[in-house]
Scaffold this motif. Structure first.
Motif, PDB file in Angstrom:
ATOM      1  N   LEU A   1       0.783  -1.337  -0.170  1.00 53.82           N
ATOM      2  CA  LEU A   1      -0.081  -0.129   0.113  1.00 53.82           C
ATOM      3  C   LEU A   1       0.847   1.240  -0.110  1.00 53.82           C
ATOM      4  O   LEU A   1       0.676   2.262  -0.735  1.00 53.82           O
ATOM      5  CB  LEU A   1      -0.867  -0.148   1.186  1.00 53.82           C
ATOM      6  N   ILE A   2       1.964   1.239   0.777  1.00 54.13           N
ATOM      7  CA  ILE A   2       2.775   2.348   0.950  1.00 54.13           C
ATOM      8  C   ILE A   2       3.536   2.503  -0.640  1.00 54.13           C
ATOM      9  O   ILE A   2       3.576   3.537  -0.972  1.00 54.13           O
ATOM     10  CB  ILE A   2       3.721   2.255   2.039  1.00 54.13           C
ATOM     11  N   ALA A   3       4.080   1.257  -1.067  1.00 52.38           N
ATOM     12  CA  ALA A   3       4.553   1.622  -2.380  1.00 52.38           C
ATOM     13  C   ALA A   3       3.555   2.089  -3.477  1.00 52.38           C
ATOM     14  O   ALA A   3       3.951   2.854  -4.461  1.00 52.38           O
ATOM     15  CB  ALA A   3       5.110   0.066  -2.912  1.00 52.38           C
ATOM     16  N   ALA A   4       2.330   1.701  -3.435  1.00 44.41           N
ATOM     17  CA  ALA A   4       1.187   2.324  -4.406  1.00 44.41           C
ATOM     18  C   ALA A   4       1.039   3.848  -4.264  1.00 44.41           C
ATOM     19  O   ALA A   4       1.075   4.477  -5.227  1.00 44.41           O
ATOM     20  CB  ALA A   4       0.153   1.461  -4.159  1.00 44.41           C
ATOM     21  N   GLY A   5       0.956   4.123  -2.982  1.00 42.54           N
ATOM     22  CA  GLY A   5       1.025   5.634  -2.671  1.00 42.54           C
ATOM     23  C   GLY A   5       2.276   6.436  -3.067  1.00 42.54           C
ATOM     24  O   GLY A   5       2.085   7.273  -3.614  1.00 42.54           O
ATOM     25  N   ALA A   6       3.406   5.655  -3.066  1.00 44.30           N
ATOM     26  CA  ALA A   6       4.724   6.273  -3.622  1.00 44.30           C
ATOM     27  C   ALA A   6       4.560   6.358  -4.841  1.00 44.30           C
ATOM     28  O   ALA A   6       5.056   7.380  -5.466  1.00 44.30           O
ATOM     29  CB  ALA A   6       5.946   5.636  -3.240  1.00 44.30           C
ATOM     30  N   VAL A   7       3.981   5.595  -6.002  1.00 43.44           N
ATOM     31  CA  VAL A   7       3.974   5.317  -7.226  1.00 43.44           C
ATOM     32  C   VAL A   7       2.953   6.653  -7.729  1.00 43.44           C
ATOM     33  O   VAL A   7       3.635   7.357  -8.498  1.00 43.44           O
ATOM     34  CB  VAL A   7       3.743   4.073  -7.819  1.00 43.44           C
ATOM     35  N   PHE A   8       1.882   6.679  -7.016  1.00 48.50           N
ATOM     36  CA  PHE A   8       0.928   7.701  -7.491  1.00 48.50           C
ATOM     37  C   PHE A   8       1.547   9.055  -7.016  1.00 48.50           C
ATOM     38  O   PHE A   8       1.452  10.096  -7.818  1.00 48.50           O
ATOM     39  CB  PHE A   8      -0.513   7.729  -6.723  1.00 48.50           C
ATOM     40  N   GLY A   9       2.108   9.179  -5.828  1.00 45.88           N
ATOM     41  CA  GLY A   9       2.660  10.513  -5.566  1.00 45.88           C
ATOM     42  C   GLY A   9       3.818  10.706  -6.635  1.00 45.88           C
ATOM     43  O   GLY A   9       4.157  12.062  -6.992  1.00 45.88           O
ATOM     44  N   GLY A  10       4.566   9.844  -7.015  1.00 44.43           N
ATOM     45  CA  GLY A  10       5.706  10.169  -7.960  1.00 44.43           C
ATOM     46  C   GLY A  10       4.850  10.454  -9.409  1.00 44.43           C
ATOM     47  O   GLY A  10       5.752  11.406  -9.997  1.00 44.43           O
ATOM     48  N   PHE A  11       3.984  10.141  -9.556  1.00 48.26           N
ATOM     49  CA  PHE A  11       3.349  10.511 -11.098  1.00 48.26           C
ATOM     50  C   PHE A  11       3.021  12.151 -10.964  1.00 48.26           C
ATOM     51  O   PHE A  11       3.520  12.702 -11.873  1.00 48.26           O
ATOM     52  CB  PHE A  11       1.994   9.689 -11.082  1.00 48.26           C
ATOM     53  N   ASN A  12       2.423  12.489  -9.887  1.00 49.03           N
ATOM     54  CA  ASN A  12       2.049  13.925  -9.689  1.00 49.03           C
ATOM     55  C   ASN A  12       3.461  14.883  -9.721  1.00 49.03           C
ATOM     56  O   ASN A  12       3.443  15.970 -10.370  1.00 49.03           O
ATOM     57  CB  ASN A  12       1.435  14.088  -8.552  1.00 49.03           C
ATOM     58  N   MET A  13       4.410  14.334  -8.899  1.00 49.54           N
ATOM     59  CA  MET A  13       5.543  14.949  -8.700  1.00 49.54           C
ATOM     60  C   MET A  13       6.449  15.019 -10.049  1.00 49.54           C
ATOM     61  O   MET A  13       6.724  16.240 -10.464  1.00 49.54           O
ATOM     62  CB  MET A  13       6.343  14.389  -7.655  1.00 49.54           C
ATOM     63  N   LEU A  14       6.386  13.828 -10.747  1.00 52.93           N
ATOM     64  CA  LEU A  14       7.302  13.952 -11.866  1.00 52.93           C
ATOM     65  C   LEU A  14       6.628  14.674 -13.204  1.00 52.93           C
ATOM     66  O   LEU A  14       6.886  15.385 -14.007  1.00 52.93           O
ATOM     67  CB  LEU A  14       7.644  12.581 -12.575  1.00 52.93           C
ATOM     68  N   TYR A  15       5.349  14.453 -13.105  1.00 49.73           N
ATOM     69  CA  TYR A  15       4.535  15.225 -14.396  1.00 49.73           C
ATOM     70  C   TYR A  15       4.543  16.790 -14.000  1.00 49.73           C
ATOM     71  O   TYR A  15       4.951  17.526 -14.996  1.00 49.73           O
ATOM     72  CB  TYR A  15       3.128  15.094 -14.111  1.00 49.73           C
ATOM     73  N   ALA A  16       4.578  17.242 -12.679  1.00 58.48           N
ATOM     74  CA  ALA A  16       4.872  18.680 -12.448  1.00 58.48           C
ATOM     75  C   ALA A  16       6.382  18.963 -12.990  1.00 58.48           C
ATOM     76  O   ALA A  16       6.382  20.146 -13.424  1.00 58.48           O
ATOM     77  CB  ALA A  16       4.560  18.896 -11.101  1.00 58.48           C
ATOM     78  N   ALA A  17       7.044  18.134 -12.679  1.00 55.79           N
ATOM     79  CA  ALA A  17       8.605  18.486 -12.862  1.00 55.79           C
ATOM     80  C   ALA A  17       8.787  18.360 -14.610  1.00 55.79           C
ATOM     81  O   ALA A  17       9.406  19.335 -15.072  1.00 55.79           O
ATOM     82  CB  ALA A  17       9.756  17.327 -12.308  1.00 55.79           C
TER      83      ALA A  17
END
Length: 387
Positions: A269-285
């Motif tokens: 679950l924490i890994a899934a949260g990290a992946v979705f958080g990574g989507f948002n962060m990398l898209y913004a970057a």
């Protein structure tokens, strides 16, 4: 097929370090996820190994019918030990002594002077116990008599005291009675190292029981197990069940299965949260660099080359976090002792656990970067240059 010209690797490194705060966030997130994978893997590996090593295929346990999953709940007649010795063919012998041990297993409250009591497994034994449990060896001291106990070398973890407080000559209290510690034993890799062994009569007296928990028999060959199973089925008056010791601990391992599954679920679950958080962060970057990405295409780099460079940035961050997590796991997890209801085990970073952590870091970098990179590179070249 023409191989596209790739951007220099140094370009990915420079872009990664362009925003130190974002880089630290990427590294920290991947580090947390991979560390949890290491923790979950070492936890499951340690518990599986200690339970699988605790049972022997050569030992059979005779216990009360219906108590096959918990020897502590079992009650059988004391004379079962003598009857089994006479009725089972193929019992192993040591110095012409049959390897058969009638035992009492009891989960009780133990304490040392000045400390709060803690729950630990007590085993009431006779001298024949050492003929059955071949992994058990006295490190120092002697066999316990009445009013005495011997303790496993890891028992202090269960009771919650320093090892010196369970040294030979120290006092251990149970049911208001004081017992002198006269020996320390080991049983490498098994739950028995966390137990306290005492005279069987003492334990039966203090727990006010007239029955024993089980009879453990060490056998020679497969035919001997059939003889033990036949004995249990024929003696209906004793209400026995015969089960291999290894099979018994497999049942115990299955009982703890939901706990092990929960550790993996938490990490997932924490890994899934990290992946979705990574989507948002990398898209913004990546979105903030659309003009730059368009410029790279305008000067001759293909979208494939730019895509590979963006994935490299993400992998550099997540694999950096993975390495930090690996060092943290070796420092904080490797060799740590974990207590559970029937014993203790050590956390182990086996090659399989390490590989799982490394693959997790790799997947975090790939899965977290591909969708944002594809979306940002999907913008037409004129539109990206005008942004």
């Amino acid at each position: 097929m023409r191989i596209p010209k790739l951007l220099p690797f140094a370009y990915a490194i420079r872009n990664l370090l362009r925003d130190p705060a974002r880089f630290a966030q990427k590294v920290g997130g991947s580090c947390l996820v991979v560390f949890l994978v290491f923790a979950a893997g070492s936890f499951n590996q340690g518990m599986d190994e200690v339970l699988s090593a605790s049972g022997s295929d050569d030992n059979v346990i005779l216990l009360g019918a219906g108590s096959e999953e918990s020897v502590e709940r079992s009650e059988i007649a004391v004379q079962t030990e003598t009857l089994a010795a006479a009725g089972i063919n193929g019992i192993s012998r040591r110095l012409d002594i049959p390897a058969i041990s009638g035992e009492v297993h009891f989960m009780g409250q133990l304490s040392v002077p000045g400390e709060d009591p803690a729950q630990a497994l007590l085993r009431g034994i006779t001298a024949s116990a050492f003929t059955v449990h071949e992994k058990v060896r006295l490190l120092e001291g002697r066999f316990p008599g009445s009013g005495e106990v011997i303790v496993g070398r890891l028992a202090h973890h269960v009771i919650g005291v320093e090892a010196t407080e369970l040294a030979i000559g120290q006092e251990l209290r149970f049911e208001g009675q004081a017992f002198e510690i006269v020996g320390i034993f080991e049983a490498p890799g098994t739950v028995m190292e966390s137990e306290v062994w005492m005279d069987r009569v003492d334990l039966m007296t203090l727990t006010q029981r007239e029955s024993i928990s089980c009879v453990i028999v060490r056998l020679d060959g497969e035919s001997a197990f059939k003889s033990a199973d036949l004995f249990a089925k024929q003696r209906l008056d004793l209400e026995l069940s015969a089960i291999r010791e290894s099979a018994y601990y497999e049942k115990v391992s299955a009982f703890f299965g939901p706990i092990r599954a929960m550790t993996w679920l938490t990490a997932g679950l924490i890994a899934a949260g990290a992946v979705f958080g990574g989507f948002n962060m990398l898209y913004a970057a990546f979105a903030s660099r659309i003009r730059e990405l368009g410029t790279l295409q305008a000067i001759g780099y293909t979208r494939t080359a730019v895509f590979i460079s963006l994935v490299q940035e993400s992998l550099l961050a997540t694999l950096s976090g993975t390495m930090v997590a690996a060092f943290a796991a070796v420092w904080l997890l490797e060799g740590q002792t974990v207590y559970f209801s029937i014993g203790t085990f050590f956390l182990q970073l086996t090659p399989g656990v390490v590989l799982a952590g490394l693959l997790t870091g790799l997947l975090l970098g790939l899965i977290g970067s591909i969708p944002p990179a594809v979306r940002c590179l999907g913008v037409s070249l004129p539109a990206s240059l005008r942004s």
